[in-house]
Design an enzyme around this catalytic site. Structure first.
Site, PDB file in Angstrom:
ATOM      1  N   CYS A 106       0.835  -1.207   0.000  1.00 32.69           N
ATOM      2  CA  CYS A 106       0.000   0.000   0.000  1.00 32.69           C
ATOM      3  C   CYS A 106       0.869   1.255   0.000  1.00 32.69           C
ATOM      4  CB  CYS A 106      -0.861  -0.007   1.253  1.00 32.69           C
ATOM      5  SG  CYS A 106      -1.760  -1.535   1.460  1.00 32.69           S
ATOM      6  N   TRP A 132      -3.730  -1.899  -1.424  1.00 37.19           N
ATOM      7  CA  TRP A 132      -3.742  -3.074  -2.308  1.00 37.19           C
ATOM      8  C   TRP A 132      -4.201  -4.220  -1.429  1.00 37.19           C
ATOM      9  CZ3 TRP A 132       0.103  -7.278  -3.291  1.00 37.19           C
ATOM     10  CH2 TRP A 132      -0.209  -8.000  -4.424  1.00 37.19           C
ATOM     11  N   LYS A 171       5.476  -9.520 -20.181  1.00 37.56           N
ATOM     12  CA  LYS A 171       5.035  -8.145 -20.478  1.00 37.56           C
ATOM     13  C   LYS A 171       3.654  -8.157 -21.118  1.00 37.56           C
ATOM     14  CE  LYS A 171       7.901  -5.710 -18.564  1.00 37.56           C
ATOM     15  NZ  LYS A 171       7.960  -6.753 -17.602  1.00 37.56           N
ATOM     16  N   GLU A 188       0.908  -9.211 -18.500  1.00 39.96           N
ATOM     17  CA  GLU A 188       0.569  -8.267 -17.421  1.00 39.96           C
ATOM     18  C   GLU A 188       0.014  -6.958 -17.978  1.00 39.96           C
ATOM     19  OE1 GLU A 188       3.773  -6.895 -14.911  1.00 39.96           O
ATOM     20  OE2 GLU A 188       5.218  -7.092 -16.512  1.00 39.96           O
ATOM     21  N   HIS A 194       8.699 -30.784 -28.406  1.00 38.49           N
ATOM     22  CA  HIS A 194       8.328 -31.679 -27.277  1.00 38.49           C
ATOM     23  C   HIS A 194       6.938 -31.372 -26.741  1.00 38.49           C
ATOM     24  CE1 HIS A 194      12.347 -33.316 -27.316  1.00 38.49           C
ATOM     25  NE2 HIS A 194      12.828 -32.077 -27.330  1.00 38.49           N
ATOM     26  N   LYS A 217       3.119  -2.515  -7.824  1.00 38.68           N
ATOM     27  CA  LYS A 217       4.501  -2.300  -8.247  1.00 38.68           C
ATOM     28  C   LYS A 217       5.476  -3.120  -7.410  1.00 38.68           C
ATOM     29  CE  LYS A 217       7.957  -0.841 -10.462  1.00 38.68           C
ATOM     30  NZ  LYS A 217       8.219  -1.517 -11.752  1.00 38.68           N
TER      31      LYS A 217
HETATM   32  C1  AGP Z   1       7.331  -7.298 -13.918  1.00 39.83           C
HETATM   33  O1  AGP Z   1       6.960  -6.401 -14.947  1.00 39.83           O
HETATM   34  C2  AGP Z   1       6.436  -7.189 -12.686  1.00 39.83           C
HETATM   35  N1  AGP Z   1       6.282  -5.868 -12.248  1.00 39.83           N
HETATM   36  C3  AGP Z   1       6.859  -8.153 -11.590  1.00 39.83           C
HETATM   37  O2  AGP Z   1       7.034  -9.436 -12.162  1.00 39.83           O
HETATM   38  C4  AGP Z   1       8.161  -7.774 -10.844  1.00 39.83           C
HETATM   39  O3  AGP Z   1       9.274  -7.923 -11.695  1.00 39.83           O
HETATM   40  C5  AGP Z   1       8.311  -8.710  -9.638  1.00 39.83           C
HETATM   41  O4  AGP Z   1       7.192  -8.530  -8.792  1.00 39.83           O
HETATM   42  C6  AGP Z   1       9.588  -8.452  -8.840  1.00 39.83           C
HETATM   43  O5  AGP Z   1       9.566  -7.147  -8.320  1.00 39.83           O
HETATM   44  P1  AGP Z   1      10.953  -6.569  -7.674  1.00 39.83           P
HETATM   45  O6  AGP Z   1      11.934  -6.486  -8.791  1.00 39.83           O
HETATM   46  O7  AGP Z   1      10.587  -5.238  -7.104  1.00 39.83           O
HETATM   47  O8  AGP Z   1      11.382  -7.557  -6.621  1.00 39.83           O
END
Ligand code: AGP
Length: 621
Positions: A2, A80, A494, A497, A513, A616
């Site tokens: 959050c 969140w 990418k 998401e 395979h 994020k």
């Molecule tokens: C990738 O685009 C995502 N935002 C997500 O997979 C991210 O890479 C993952 O949660 C790891 O976050 P961090 O690098 O802050 O640990």
């Protein structure tokens, strides 16, 4: 995960309007979580609160229709959801049953169920489904026992909580103070002119002050407009290290781009350059900051394990090829969320590399903590100064990519690869696996990469057009070999998401395979071609793979370096990238895939910077 903002200003100073400060801070943190938002103000010995499900705009709309008291002390929160759905009732702040204490929370209180039970038995009526609410009631219950000392009340309650939490509280009877407690989730103080901030991220107050203090594990801070007091949970004074934030306000804004993601894709040349900056001495020897692991210990390393999630995990997969090639040390790459449950073989001669943009991803944090308990040395590759992972590691290499606001990670990916390469070269340098001139040659290749990435950025218009053309696709497959395989995985992630589309990455050699059964007329297949000048076997084999899928009706989109004409007869679309050495190719081949996914999401009218269901930084397991 959050967004948290607290503010305390000076009474009578018109600009020190708590509501304005808190709401503007929340807007800056909306990427941290945005399924509900709320504020609490202290005014005329009362708490005034408003909270709404949905984005901050819902909260602002609700505020617009009300008589809001003037206040110079307040807190705010963007949520969140973890416990309890995104509803008005579950939104923060949570207020104690006596209406004296308001609290906002980031993290998970793992023993909340028993605490809820305990509160129920004392007659407290809980009004939400959240874990966070218990903290408000508990603090209010303790206040009378500590003569109304809000910081002491928060210390006592914090000692009872288990899990990950950042708590920020205000008390209706104390309009000049906000207090915060921190365990496992980030909390930073912003020190202004007769005003101060508490936030989960410096972006919340960066336009007002760049003077900050990062709270450490199990610390409580008492914040007044005139200064701060920091203690541990037992009340002992704690040492703090003030620092000046070198991200300016613009860096946390979009800088003229429509999307944070577009800005961050465009920043990649500079970000890669900044990751390299100052790390290669004039004599070609590497000097890495904050390496609190001695050369002797590095020479003892017998195994490397990379732990990471999502895009950071893909960066680890790329780095593995280089690290093993340069150091001849076995390098495993593990999904952090799986690592500690498989009873891994870890000892004092294991180097665990935790890769994380935010430095707060709970899965990765818990994996590195487990590794340390098993005696491993931990090196963090991280983009966020002062975040938890670097603070808990034996060494850290910052990627220096600047704030990455868009949920979809882009510049973090490229800079994580570069940083991991620097660690690999540093190990080779310290252990003597490579001659100085060999290391220098690779350093020169790395130093060339910002320009190569720049060249790709100048030629992505065609990728954008292709994405719009394929906007109605229901699935896209990605294939690659060697370091092109993790690039294929990243391209698929990418698209998933951002465009909410089924996408899958494969090692090209795996097609026969099973996955080749997915190929039918018109299925788009993106192919990451290895450099023509690289291993002929790699290049030749993937050329056959393109023919196999083309023969079954696939629509082939081939990323190939300039001058590689061998792909033309089998490619429906060719995306050109500048020639690079094999190990450097992910730094240029990934960029068109980032643009492709971004444009596809845009064409679909989706929220690119804040995709649904995602945050994020995932600070819960
Ligand atoms: C990738 O685009 C995502 N935002 C997500 O997979 C991210 O890479 C993952 O949660 C790891 O976050 P961090 O690098 O802050 O640990």
């Amino acid at each position: 995960m959050c967004g948290i903002v607290g503010y305390v200003g000076t009474p009578g100073v018109r600009s020190h309007n708590a509501l304005e400060m808190v709401v503007s801070g929340l807007r800056r943190l909306e990427y941290r979580g945005y399924d509900s938002a709320g504020v609490a103000l202290v005014a005329d010995a009362q708490l005034w609160t408003e909270k709404r499900a949905g984005k901050i705009s819902n909260l602002v709309e609700a505020l617009g229709g009300q008589e809001v008291p003037v206040s110079h002390t307040g807190i705010g929160h963007t949520r969140w959801a973890t416990h309890g759905g995104p509803t008005d009732r579950n939104a923060h702040p949570h207020v104690s049953s006596d209406s004296r204490v308001a609290i906002i929370h980031n993290g998970i209180i793992e023993n909340f169920a028993e605490l809820r039970e305990e509160l129920r038995e004392t007659g407290v009526v809980l009004t939400s489904e959240t874990d966070s609410e218990v903290a408000a009631h508990l603090v209010a219950a303790v206040l009378p026992e500590v003569d109304g000392d809000l910081a002491e009340a928060l210390r006592q309650v914090s000692r009872r909580l288990e899990g990950a939490f950042t708590l920020v509280a205000v008390d209706a009877d104390r309009p000049d103070v906000i207090v915060g407690a921190r365990r496992n989730s980030p909390l930073v103080v912003g020190i202004g002119e007769n005003e101060a901030f508490l936030a989960s991220d410096v972006a919340a107050f960066i336009e007002h002050t760049r003077e900050a203090i990062e709270l450490g594990q199990d610390q409580v801070v008492e914040v007044r407009a005139t200064g701060v007091t920091v203690t541990d949970f037992a009340g002992n004074p704690a040492e703090v290290t003030p620092y000046t934030i070198d991200w300016d306000a613009a860096a946390a804004e979009k800088g003229g781009y429509d999307l944070f993601m577009l800005k961050e894709i465009a920043e990649q040349p500079r970000a890669v350059a900044d990751t390299l900056r100052g790390r290669v001495g004039r004599d070609g020897r590497l000097a890495l900051d904050d390496m609190r692991i001695s050369d002797a210990e590095f020479r003892e390393v017998r195994k490397i394990i990379v732990v990471a999630c999502g895009t950071a995990f893909h960066a680890g997969l790329v780095a593995k090829y280089a690290i093993e090639h340069w150091t001849r040390i076995p390098c495993e790459v593990e999904l952090a969320s799986e690592f500690r449950y498989r009873d891994p073989i870890v000892d004092a001669r294991t180097l665990v590399i935790a890769v994380s943009q935010s430095g707060e991803t709970m899965d990765t944090l818990m994996a590195m903590r487990y590794a340390r308990e098993q005696g491993a040395r931990v090196l963090a590759i991280c983009n966020t100064v002062g975040s938890t992972m670097p603070r808990e590691s034996d060494a850290v290499l910052y990627t220096n990519a600047g704030p990455e606001i868009a949920v979809a990670s882009t510049k973090a990916f490229l800079t994580q690869i570069v940083a991991a390469y620097l660690v690999g070269l540093y190990l080779a340098q310290v252990r003597g696996n490579m001659f100085g001139d060999e290391i220098r040659a690779i350093e020169r290749e790395l130093e060339e990469m910002p320009n190569r990435v720049d060249l790709v950025l100048d030629t992505v218009e065609g990728v954008r057009a292709l994405a719009r053309e394929l906007a109605d696709a229901t699935s896209v497959l990605f294939i690659g070999r060697h370091v092109g395989f993790p690039v294929a995985l990243e391209g698929a992630l990418k698209l998933k998401e951002l465009a909410y589309m089924h996408a899958e990455g494969f090692a090209a050699g795996e097609l026969k395979h099973g996955p080749i059964a997915l190929i039918e007329d018109g299925v788009p297949v993106v192919v990451v071609m290895p450099p023509k000048g690289g291993r002929q076997s790699l290049h030749g084999k993937i050329l056959s793979n393109i023919q196999e899928v083309r023969a079954r009706g696939a629509r082939t989109i081939v990323i190939a370096e300039e001058g590689d004409e061998s792909v033309v007869p089998f490619a429906d679309h060719v995306i050109r990238i500048p020639p690079t050495p094999t190990l450097m190719q992910p730094l240029v081949a990934t960029v068109p895939l980032q643009v492709f996914a971004c444009e596809m999401a845009t064409a679909r009218g989706l929220d690119v910077d804040q995709p649904r269901n995602l945050a994020k930084s995932v600070t819960v397991e």
